[in-house]
Design a protein around this motif. Structure first.
Motif, PDB file in Angstrom:
ATOM      1  N   GLU A 204      -1.257 -23.732 -66.741  1.00 30.81           N
ATOM      2  CA  GLU A 204      -0.769 -24.742 -65.794  1.00 30.81           C
ATOM      3  C   GLU A 204       0.570 -24.323 -65.181  1.00 30.81           C
ATOM      4  N   GLN A 205       1.469 -23.853 -66.056  1.00 33.59           N
ATOM      5  CA  GLN A 205       2.798 -23.429 -65.560  1.00 33.59           C
ATOM      6  C   GLN A 205       2.668 -22.301 -64.541  1.00 33.59           C
ATOM      7  N   MET A 206       1.844 -21.310 -64.864  1.00 30.72           N
ATOM      8  CA  MET A 206       1.714 -20.151 -63.957  1.00 30.72           C
ATOM      9  C   MET A 206       1.081 -20.564 -62.634  1.00 30.72           C
ATOM     10  N   GLN A 207       0.040 -21.409 -62.749  1.00 30.41           N
ATOM     11  CA  GLN A 207      -0.647 -21.834 -61.522  1.00 30.41           C
ATOM     12  C   GLN A 207       0.310 -22.547 -60.572  1.00 30.41           C
ATOM     13  N   LYS A 208       1.138 -23.413 -61.156  1.00 31.77           N
ATOM     14  CA  LYS A 208       2.089 -24.193 -60.349  1.00 31.77           C
ATOM     15  C   LYS A 208       3.029 -23.262 -59.589  1.00 31.77           C
ATOM     16  N   ILE A 209       3.596 -22.292 -60.327  1.00 34.28           N
ATOM     17  CA  ILE A 209       4.591 -21.393 -59.706  1.00 34.28           C
ATOM     18  C   ILE A 209       3.913 -20.493 -58.676  1.00 34.28           C
ATOM     19  N   ALA A 210       2.719 -19.977 -59.029  1.00 34.39           N
ATOM     20  CA  ALA A 210       2.013 -19.071 -58.099  1.00 34.39           C
ATOM     21  C   ALA A 210       1.728 -19.792 -56.781  1.00 34.39           C
ATOM     22  N   THR A 211       1.292 -21.054 -56.893  1.00 33.92           N
ATOM     23  CA  THR A 211       0.981 -21.824 -55.677  1.00 33.92           C
ATOM     24  C   THR A 211       2.263 -22.107 -54.895  1.00 33.92           C
ATOM     25  N   ALA A 212       3.290 -22.556 -55.605  1.00 34.27           N
ATOM     26  CA  ALA A 212       4.542 -22.917 -54.922  1.00 34.27           C
ATOM     27  C   ALA A 212       5.135 -21.719 -54.193  1.00 34.27           C
ATOM     28  N   GLU A 213       4.993 -20.519 -54.802  1.00 37.40           N
ATOM     29  CA  GLU A 213       5.633 -19.343 -54.208  1.00 37.40           C
ATOM     30  C   GLU A 213       4.660 -18.520 -53.371  1.00 37.40           C
ATOM     31  N   GLY A 214       3.425 -18.995 -53.249  1.00 38.91           N
ATOM     32  CA  GLY A 214       2.422 -18.315 -52.424  1.00 38.91           C
ATOM     33  C   GLY A 214       2.139 -16.889 -52.883  1.00 38.91           C
ATOM     34  N   LEU A 215       2.075 -16.684 -54.207  1.00 34.26           N
ATOM     35  CA  LEU A 215       1.874 -15.325 -54.735  1.00 34.26           C
ATOM     36  C   LEU A 215       0.389 -15.040 -54.959  1.00 34.26           C
ATOM     37  N   ASN A 216       0.048 -13.760 -54.847  1.00 37.18           N
ATOM     38  CA  ASN A 216      -1.353 -13.368 -55.013  1.00 37.18           C
ATOM     39  C   ASN A 216      -1.671 -13.202 -56.500  1.00 37.18           C
ATOM     40  N   ILE A 217      -1.772 -14.346 -57.159  1.00 38.47           N
ATOM     41  CA  ILE A 217      -2.043 -14.343 -58.611  1.00 38.47           C
ATOM     42  C   ILE A 217      -3.271 -15.204 -58.871  1.00 38.47           C
ATOM     43  N   ASN A 218      -4.191 -14.644 -59.628  1.00 38.42           N
ATOM     44  CA  ASN A 218      -5.377 -15.395 -60.011  1.00 38.42           C
ATOM     45  C   ASN A 218      -5.247 -15.697 -61.502  1.00 38.42           C
ATOM     46  N   VAL A 219      -4.931 -16.939 -61.825  1.00 38.40           N
ATOM     47  CA  VAL A 219      -4.755 -17.286 -63.244  1.00 38.40           C
ATOM     48  C   VAL A 219      -6.115 -17.685 -63.816  1.00 38.40           C
ATOM     49  N   ILE A 220      -6.497 -17.004 -64.875  1.00 35.27           N
ATOM     50  CA  ILE A 220      -7.824 -17.250 -65.476  1.00 35.27           C
ATOM     51  C   ILE A 220      -7.608 -17.807 -66.877  1.00 35.27           C
TER      52      ILE A 220
END
Ligand SMILES: C[S@@+](CC[C@H](N)C(=O)[O-])C[C@H]1O[C@@H](n2cnc3c(N)ncnc32)[C@H](O)[C@@H]1O
Length: 369
Positions: A204-220
């Protein structure tokens, strides 16, 4: 389970009945009766909590029996055997379910107002938190960065060695990404990162930050060892697992992880992981192996690692002390990553000592041939 000690002096007589005129004035006899009275007014309650390590069963029972004797409770052989059976069952079952399981031995008066002359009630149970529960608790109770404020120096060095002309075409997989201390810096360099993570709180923490910062991260979210978790074959330029294998329980899991990662690497792709390797010549006992799982320091011998790697198309490029590498290469302000890292990575969490035990965390870097 409750027990009334069999060899107690006779209980204090009910003075309202069967009164005898026979005198008693022998000081020793009176002293004995006085002690019995005090015992009847002394109450005991408490608990002992042990890590569920099956090999330690006999030691735990010795401690429990010593406590019961100290409390004036002399169990019969049959009662001791029943206690041993139930303790053994909880240790085995708890350890099988989680290395973080605890055996809880509770003792209390049979009713609130009676003392030790009436025996003790005994309750044996286990608490079995999962790895996800443990990390949720870390997040709830710990201050500051949980694994370090910077990416691992070794991860950064390996990524720099790739020097991809177009990072966007060199996908990276971060296994057991935690709260993303390595994932985010790599995504910021332009690498697409797949971050596999077991603990929902970190997902949840990673998804939030990735979305907020528009990073190309796929959290699985998932267990990397779960065959149902789909991972793209021959896809990644780099796969790494930092501080994840110390959570494993069996060498088969290390073999499975390495084999899976090998499948997912491109030809010439790099695999970086760290694990607790024992020193050449030191063979951990079954007891130490069980304890290593409980202490977040799962042990692998060099022979076991060689056997796991031999079956795979991987060549070892580096095998280095994590403590030495990170201490030398992390920025000064980022060392140590956490207060527990220096002792844990040198095996001193498992063996609490100021000397060097025959185990330490090692970085292994391999190339897919
Ligand atoms: C000590 S933390 C390290 C986190 C991160 N790699 C770092 O170095 O900052 C270990 C992480 O691995 C995750 N983990 C452990 N076993 C895993 C598995 N089988 N599959 C996916 N994640 C796992 C844990 O949930 C935890 O977040």
């Amino acid at each position: 389970m409750s027990a009334v000690p069999p060899e107690q002096p006779k209980p204090v007589p009910d003075v309202t009945q069967n009164l005898s005129d026979q005198a008693i004035d022998d000081p020793d006899a009176l002293d004995k009766l006085a002690r019995l009275k005090v015992k009847s007014l002394t109450a005991a309650r408490g608990e002992l909590v042990f890590p569920c390590i099956p090999s330690y069963k006999d030691r735990y029972l010795t401690q429990i029996n010593a406590l019961l004797v100290a409390l004036g409770q002399n169990f019969t052989t049959k009662e001791k055997q029943a206690l041993a059976n139930i303790v053994g069952k909880h240790l085995e079952e708890g350890f099988a379910k989680s290395p973080y399981a605890r055996l809880v031995f509770r003792y209390m008066p049979p009713t609130p107002t009676v003392g030790l002359t009436k025996g003790l009630n005994i309750n044996v149970n286990s608490e079995v938190p999962s790895i996800e529960d443990k990390y949720q608790r870390w997040v709830d109770t710990r201050e500051g960065s949980l694994f370090g404020s910077h990416a691992d120096a070794k991860v950064i060095e390996v990524v720099e060695s790739i020097a991809a002309s177009d990072p966007a075409k060199c996908p990276i997989m971060d296994i057991g990404a935690g709260n993303g201390r390595n994932t985010f810096p790599l995504a910021k360099l332009g690498y697409p990162v797949d971050a596999i993570e077991l603990a929902p709180v970190f997902v949840e923490q990673m998804q939030k930050i990735a979305t907020a910062e528009g990073l190309n991260i796929n959290v699985i979210e998932g267990n990397v060892l779960d065959p149902a978790l789909k991972i793209r074959p021959a896809h990644y330029g780099l796969i790494f697992a930092a501080e994840v294998i110390p959570h494993f329980r069996h060498i088969n899991q290390v073999e499975l992880l390495l084999a899976r990662m090998c499948d997912c690497l491109r030809s010439q792709g790099l695999l970086l992981f760290n694990l607790f390797l024992t020193s050449e010549g030191y063979e951990p006992t079954p007891m130490i192996r069980e304890l290593s799982q409980v202490a977040w320091s799962f042990l692998v011998t060099p022979a076991e690692l060689d056997a796991a790697l031999q079956k795979l198309p991987l060549e070892i490029i580096a095998n280095q002390s994590v403590y030495d590498y990170e201490k030398q290469h992390l920025p000064e302000k980022a060392w140590p990553p956490t207060n527990w890292f220096p002792s844990w990575s040198r095996g001193r969490d498992l063996f609490p000592t100021d000397r060097q035990p025959p185990v330490s965390l090692r970085w292994l870097l391999c190339r897919r041939t």
